[in-house]
Design an enzyme around this catalytic site. Structure first.
Site, mmCIF file in Angstrom:
data_model
loop_
_atom_site.group_PDB
_atom_site.id
_atom_site.type_symbol
_atom_site.label_atom_id
_atom_site.label_comp_id
_atom_site.label_asym_id
_atom_site.label_seq_id
_atom_site.Cartn_x
_atom_site.Cartn_y
_atom_site.Cartn_z
ATOM 1 N N LYS A 183 -96.493 -76.450 5.802
ATOM 2 C CA LYS A 183 -97.802 -76.492 5.130
ATOM 3 C C LYS A 183 -97.841 -75.515 3.942
ATOM 4 O O LYS A 183 -98.323 -75.846 2.867
ATOM 5 C CB LYS A 183 -98.938 -76.195 6.123
ATOM 6 C CG LYS A 183 -99.196 -77.333 7.096
ATOM 7 C CD LYS A 183 -99.622 -78.601 6.365
ATOM 8 C CE LYS A 183 -99.792 -79.788 7.269
ATOM 9 N NZ LYS A 183 -99.981 -81.060 6.545
ATOM 10 N N ASP B 280 -92.123 -95.915 5.332
ATOM 11 C CA ASP B 280 -91.560 -94.702 5.927
ATOM 12 C C ASP B 280 -91.529 -93.683 4.793
ATOM 13 O O ASP B 280 -90.803 -93.845 3.814
ATOM 14 C CB ASP B 280 -90.140 -95.030 6.426
ATOM 15 C CG ASP B 280 -89.389 -93.778 6.863
ATOM 16 O OD1 ASP B 280 -89.916 -92.657 6.699
ATOM 17 O OD2 ASP B 280 -88.260 -93.933 7.353
ATOM 18 N N LEU C 115 -102.562 -94.931 9.846
ATOM 19 C CA LEU C 115 -102.947 -95.227 11.230
ATOM 20 C C LEU C 115 -103.114 -93.956 12.058
ATOM 21 O O LEU C 115 -103.376 -94.007 13.248
ATOM 22 C CB LEU C 115 -101.901 -96.132 11.897
ATOM 23 C CG LEU C 115 -101.707 -97.490 11.232
ATOM 24 C CD1 LEU C 115 -100.634 -98.286 11.946
ATOM 25 C CD2 LEU C 115 -103.012 -98.281 11.218
ATOM 26 N N GLY C 116 -102.982 -92.808 11.433
ATOM 27 C CA GLY C 116 -103.135 -91.534 12.140
ATOM 28 C C GLY C 116 -104.601 -91.169 12.310
ATOM 29 O O GLY C 116 -105.500 -91.958 11.997
ATOM 30 N N GLN C 117 -104.822 -89.952 12.799
ATOM 31 C CA GLN C 117 -106.185 -89.529 13.148
ATOM 32 C C GLN C 117 -107.113 -89.564 11.930
ATOM 33 O O GLN C 117 -108.206 -90.124 11.992
ATOM 34 C CB GLN C 117 -106.152 -88.119 13.738
ATOM 35 C CG GLN C 117 -107.465 -87.711 14.394
ATOM 36 C CD GLN C 117 -107.631 -86.209 14.528
ATOM 37 O OE1 GLN C 117 -106.891 -85.422 13.942
ATOM 38 N NE2 GLN C 117 -108.606 -85.799 15.312
ATOM 39 N N GLY D 59 -99.631 -92.648 6.240
ATOM 40 C CA GLY D 59 -100.107 -92.187 7.556
ATOM 41 C C GLY D 59 -101.478 -92.756 7.864
ATOM 42 O O GLY D 59 -102.294 -92.121 8.536
ATOM 43 N N ASP E 17 -98.220 -97.131 6.787
ATOM 44 C CA ASP E 17 -97.819 -96.271 7.905
ATOM 45 C C ASP E 17 -96.427 -96.692 8.336
ATOM 46 O O ASP E 17 -95.971 -97.787 7.998
ATOM 47 C CB ASP E 17 -98.806 -96.446 9.090
ATOM 48 C CG ASP E 17 -98.809 -95.238 10.014
ATOM 49 O OD1 ASP E 17 -99.780 -94.462 9.963
ATOM 50 O OD2 ASP E 17 -97.844 -95.064 10.771
ATOM 51 N N ILE E 18 -95.776 -95.820 9.089
ATOM 52 C CA ILE E 18 -94.455 -96.174 9.627
ATOM 53 C C ILE E 18 -94.616 -97.104 10.831
ATOM 54 O O ILE E 18 -93.717 -97.844 11.183
ATOM 55 C CB ILE E 18 -93.649 -94.911 9.984
ATOM 56 C CG1 ILE E 18 -92.185 -95.270 10.200
ATOM 57 C CG2 ILE E 18 -94.240 -94.165 11.175
ATOM 58 C CD1 ILE E 18 -91.259 -94.070 10.196
ATOM 59 N N TYR F 105 -94.525 -76.125 11.582
ATOM 60 C CA TYR F 105 -95.666 -76.813 10.980
ATOM 61 C C TYR F 105 -96.251 -75.958 9.849
ATOM 62 O O TYR F 105 -96.463 -76.433 8.734
ATOM 63 C CB TYR F 105 -96.711 -77.053 12.068
ATOM 64 C CG TYR F 105 -97.980 -77.737 11.610
ATOM 65 C CD1 TYR F 105 -97.979 -79.071 11.240
ATOM 66 C CD2 TYR F 105 -99.192 -77.043 11.598
ATOM 67 C CE1 TYR F 105 -99.156 -79.704 10.853
ATOM 68 C CE2 TYR F 105 -100.367 -77.662 11.212
ATOM 69 C CZ TYR F 105 -100.337 -79.001 10.848
ATOM 70 O OH TYR F 105 -101.496 -79.613 10.460
HETATM 71 N N1 SER Z 1 -105.137 -79.831 14.103
HETATM 72 C C1 SER Z 1 -103.869 -79.336 13.642
HETATM 73 C C2 SER Z 1 -102.966 -79.037 14.772
HETATM 74 O O1 SER Z 1 -103.444 -78.621 15.802
HETATM 75 C C3 SER Z 1 -104.060 -78.112 12.822
HETATM 76 O O2 SER Z 1 -103.825 -78.396 11.513
HETATM 77 O O3 SER Z 1 -101.790 -79.168 14.619
#
Ligand code: SER
Length: 325
Positions: free
Chosen positions: A148, A55, A10-12, A8, A34-35, A144
């Site tokens: 987690k 992936d 290229l993510g935030q 990941g 990254d994918i 989500y």
């Molecule tokens: N920043 C995240 C979200 O809003 C929280 O882990 O999904």
């Protein structure tokens, strides 16, 4: 020297973590994956050859990269965020849990250490909302959150059962001016800065009094590096440490922005889905376990974060064509 794989990338978080890891451990020792494929300016400064297409739902692809680069540490960041996971719960399970399971299995058979981010989203109904303790009720109401909590437990299990060096933190909303977040409930706290600089106003999808924990990206990166470098003997917890730097409501963030841009205005058009998610999360975390066990200490508070964000986004905006939204 460690040989690191970041999924990941290229993510935030990945976009900035890769650069920090490269400075710290050497360019050649950090493999970004990254994918998606990187654009020309993503991973700026990276030398060619250190990006792999992976992936994370594909066990063999991860294994091949681990073999090819003799990886011994994986920062596993590939995951869907809360709002998008709520729209596509089946896909969220597949990516968030499937990906983590493959990474842990590969770590087990290849002797790798693993960093996995958890989140304030791992809390829900029954969790004390203020100064949420490190060890408390975790009954999230979102897919989500379910991934987690399950991820935290799975990482703990791989540590206890197989001796894998798994570590992680529960991130609050993360604010940065480099790569945008995608599909999170806390994204308003990033978008607001772009709108403040470009238009002088912002419509928030969370209501005025929605209090959530937040953190500026340099501190988020520091948390990942510090927990991975912590002395194992001091760790009573592993997955995952509460970490926070500040908490605020959209109204309070707007007031902090007004200290720099006095004419900034905020209004509200609440998105019921993201509001419901935010309302199920804590107002503020107690991060004393991280402070005690590996000296966690954030550098940025609300005002210093706001100043730095506005400065960087104004600089970016001055380089953009005038009609950019
Ligand atoms: N920043 C995240 C979200 O809003 C929280 O882990 O999904």
């Amino acid at each position: 020297m460690e040989r690191i794989l970041v999924t990941g990338a290229l993510g935030q978080i990945g976009s900035e973590l890769v650069a920090t890891l490269r400075e710290r451990y050497g360019n050649e020792n950090v493999i970004a994956s990254d994918i998606k494929m990187p654009t020309a300016d993503a991973l700026a400064g990276a030398e060619p050859g250190f990006f792999e297409h992976v992936d994370c739902t594909n066990h063999d692809q991860i294994q091949q990269v681990v073999d090819r680069h003799r990886i011994d540490t994986i920062y596993h960041l590939a995951a869907l965020l809360s709002a998008v996971a709520e729209e596509r719960p089946q896909m969220a399970w597949e990516i968030n849990m499937g990906g983590l399971y493959h990474v842990l299995e590969i770590a087990r058979s290849n002797g790798c250490a693993v960093f996995t981010p958890s989140s304030i989203g791992a809390f829900g109904e029954g969790t004390p909302k203020d100064s949420t303790p490190q060890d408390t009720v975790q009954r999230p109401s979102t897919m989500y959150g379910v991934t987690k909590v399950a991820g935290e437990l799975l990482c703990d299990y791989y540590h206890r059962r197989f001796g894998v060096d798994t570590r992680g933190v529960r991130y609050p909303g993360i604010i940065s001016h480099v790569a945008p977040p995608g599909g999170g409930t806390t994204d308003y706290a990033v978008d607001i800065f772009y709108h403040a600089v470009r238009h002088g106003n912002f419509t928030s999808f969370l209501g005025p009094d929605t209090r959530l924990d937040m953190m500026y990206m340099p501190d988020a990166i520091k948390a990942a590096v510090d927990v991975m470098e912590a002395e194992a003997a001091r760790l009573k917890h592993r997955n995952a440490f509460n970490v926070t730097a500040m908490n605020f409501t959209p109204e309070e963030l707007a007031a902090a922005i007004r200290k720099v841009l006095p004419r900034f205005e905020i209004d509200y058009d609440v998105d019921p889905i993201r509001q419901r998610i935010a309302d199920s999360w804590p107002n503020s975390l107690d991060d004393s376990a991280a402070r005690e066990e590996w000296n966690w200490q954030p550098a940025f508070d609300l005002d210093s974060m706001v100043e730095d964000m506005l400065e960087n986004i104004s600089r970016k905006a001055s380089r953009e064509p005038a009609d950019k939204a």
